[in-house]
Motif scaffolding. Structure first.
Motif, PDB file in Angstrom:
ATOM      1  N   ALA A 210      27.984  11.884 -20.912  1.00 58.87           N
ATOM      2  CA  ALA A 210      26.528  11.819 -20.483  1.00 58.87           C
ATOM      3  C   ALA A 210      25.806  11.073 -21.404  1.00 58.87           C
ATOM      4  O   ALA A 210      24.919  10.180 -21.166  1.00 58.87           O
ATOM      5  N   ASP A 211      26.298  11.085 -22.954  1.00 57.35           N
ATOM      6  CA  ASP A 211      25.460  10.469 -23.936  1.00 57.35           C
ATOM      7  C   ASP A 211      25.686   9.020 -23.799  1.00 57.35           C
ATOM      8  O   ASP A 211      25.047   8.156 -24.165  1.00 57.35           O
ATOM      9  N   VAL A 212      27.032   8.777 -23.385  1.00 57.07           N
ATOM     10  CA  VAL A 212      27.477   7.101 -23.242  1.00 57.07           C
ATOM     11  C   VAL A 212      26.441   6.687 -22.105  1.00 57.07           C
ATOM     12  O   VAL A 212      25.912   5.478 -22.503  1.00 57.07           O
ATOM     13  N   ILE A 213      26.274   7.227 -21.192  1.00 56.99           N
ATOM     14  CA  ILE A 213      25.523   6.599 -19.983  1.00 56.99           C
ATOM     15  C   ILE A 213      24.287   6.610 -20.337  1.00 56.99           C
ATOM     16  O   ILE A 213      23.377   5.762 -20.244  1.00 56.99           O
ATOM     17  N   ALA A 214      23.673   7.786 -20.955  1.00 59.25           N
ATOM     18  CA  ALA A 214      22.203   7.699 -21.330  1.00 59.25           C
ATOM     19  C   ALA A 214      21.893   6.388 -22.302  1.00 59.25           C
ATOM     20  O   ALA A 214      20.895   5.789 -22.259  1.00 59.25           O
ATOM     21  N   TRP A 215      22.856   6.179 -23.250  1.00 59.46           N
ATOM     22  CA  TRP A 215      22.937   5.016 -24.524  1.00 59.46           C
ATOM     23  C   TRP A 215      22.762   3.913 -23.693  1.00 59.46           C
ATOM     24  O   TRP A 215      21.902   2.994 -23.799  1.00 59.46           O
ATOM     25  N   PHE A 216      23.498   3.756 -22.522  1.00 65.42           N
ATOM     26  CA  PHE A 216      23.353   2.383 -21.860  1.00 65.42           C
ATOM     27  C   PHE A 216      22.302   1.964 -21.045  1.00 65.42           C
ATOM     28  O   PHE A 216      21.718   0.984 -20.812  1.00 65.42           O
ATOM     29  N   LYS A 217      21.902   3.325 -20.384  1.00 68.13           N
ATOM     30  CA  LYS A 217      20.770   3.416 -19.435  1.00 68.13           C
ATOM     31  C   LYS A 217      19.363   3.267 -20.121  1.00 68.13           C
ATOM     32  O   LYS A 217      18.283   2.722 -19.608  1.00 68.13           O
TER      33      LYS A 217
ATOM     34  N   ARG B 119      26.407  -4.013 -18.453  1.00 67.78           N
ATOM     35  CA  ARG B 119      26.704  -4.002 -19.990  1.00 67.78           C
ATOM     36  C   ARG B 119      27.878  -3.077 -20.111  1.00 67.78           C
ATOM     37  O   ARG B 119      28.671  -3.286 -21.178  1.00 67.78           O
ATOM     38  N   ILE B 120      28.001  -2.034 -19.342  1.00 68.46           N
ATOM     39  CA  ILE B 120      29.534  -1.060 -19.375  1.00 68.46           C
ATOM     40  C   ILE B 120      30.517  -1.966 -19.232  1.00 68.46           C
ATOM     41  O   ILE B 120      31.557  -1.997 -19.886  1.00 68.46           O
ATOM     42  N   ASN B 121      30.414  -2.831 -18.048  1.00 65.24           N
ATOM     43  CA  ASN B 121      31.730  -3.565 -17.928  1.00 65.24           C
ATOM     44  C   ASN B 121      31.874  -4.739 -18.729  1.00 65.24           C
ATOM     45  O   ASN B 121      33.077  -4.900 -19.252  1.00 65.24           O
ATOM     46  N   ARG B 122      30.706  -5.503 -19.445  1.00 68.85           N
ATOM     47  CA  ARG B 122      30.972  -6.277 -20.743  1.00 68.85           C
ATOM     48  C   ARG B 122      31.645  -5.685 -22.071  1.00 68.85           C
ATOM     49  O   ARG B 122      32.458  -6.275 -22.453  1.00 68.85           O
ATOM     50  N   ALA B 123      31.225  -4.224 -21.964  1.00 70.69           N
ATOM     51  CA  ALA B 123      31.826  -3.655 -23.188  1.00 70.69           C
ATOM     52  C   ALA B 123      33.317  -3.372 -22.885  1.00 70.69           C
ATOM     53  O   ALA B 123      34.299  -3.691 -23.719  1.00 70.69           O
ATOM     54  N   LEU B 124      33.579  -2.930 -21.551  1.00 72.28           N
ATOM     55  CA  LEU B 124      34.966  -2.922 -21.516  1.00 72.28           C
ATOM     56  C   LEU B 124      35.719  -3.938 -21.665  1.00 72.28           C
ATOM     57  O   LEU B 124      36.995  -4.271 -21.795  1.00 72.28           O
ATOM     58  N   ARG B 125      35.303  -5.053 -21.006  1.00 72.10           N
ATOM     59  CA  ARG B 125      35.985  -6.451 -20.817  1.00 72.10           C
ATOM     60  C   ARG B 125      36.345  -6.898 -22.480  1.00 72.10           C
ATOM     61  O   ARG B 125      37.364  -7.397 -22.585  1.00 72.10           O
TER      62      ARG B 125
END
Length: 92
Positions: A58-65, A74-80
């Motif tokens: 939840a904290d990861v999602i909150a940080w990106f949101k 942004r999550i996709n870019r971080a994973l890539r």
């Protein structure tokens, strides 16, 4: 009235003459990967998107949101970026 079918027969005949080789050399996939790697470097690669269900903290999602719209991008870019860094580190 007669239908013009000669063109269709001709196209069909051409399609039937083509053969598909199922035997591929071991080098072929590696060459494709190298080409893809070069395309990635140039920034021209636009991969297909595939919908998935992913459970994240939840904290990861909150940080990106908290940065607003586009958090999934942004999550996709971080994973890539992580994926590309690991590929470079492994020497692939």
């Amino acid at each position: 009235m007669k239908r013009a079918t000669g063109v269709k027969k001709g196209r069909k005949a051409i399609r039937q003459k083509k053969t598909i080789s199922l035997s591929a050399s071991a080098e072929e996939p590696k060459r494709r990967y190298i080409l893809l790697k070069n395309v990635l470097k140039l920034g021209l690669y636009k991969p297909l998107k595939k919908p998935v269900t992913l459970r994240l903290d939840a904290d990861v999602i909150a940080w990106f949101k908290k940065s607003g719209r586009g958090y999934q991008t942004r999550i996709n870019r971080a994973l890539r970026k992580t994926m590309e860094d690991e590929i470079k580190a492994s020497g692939e």
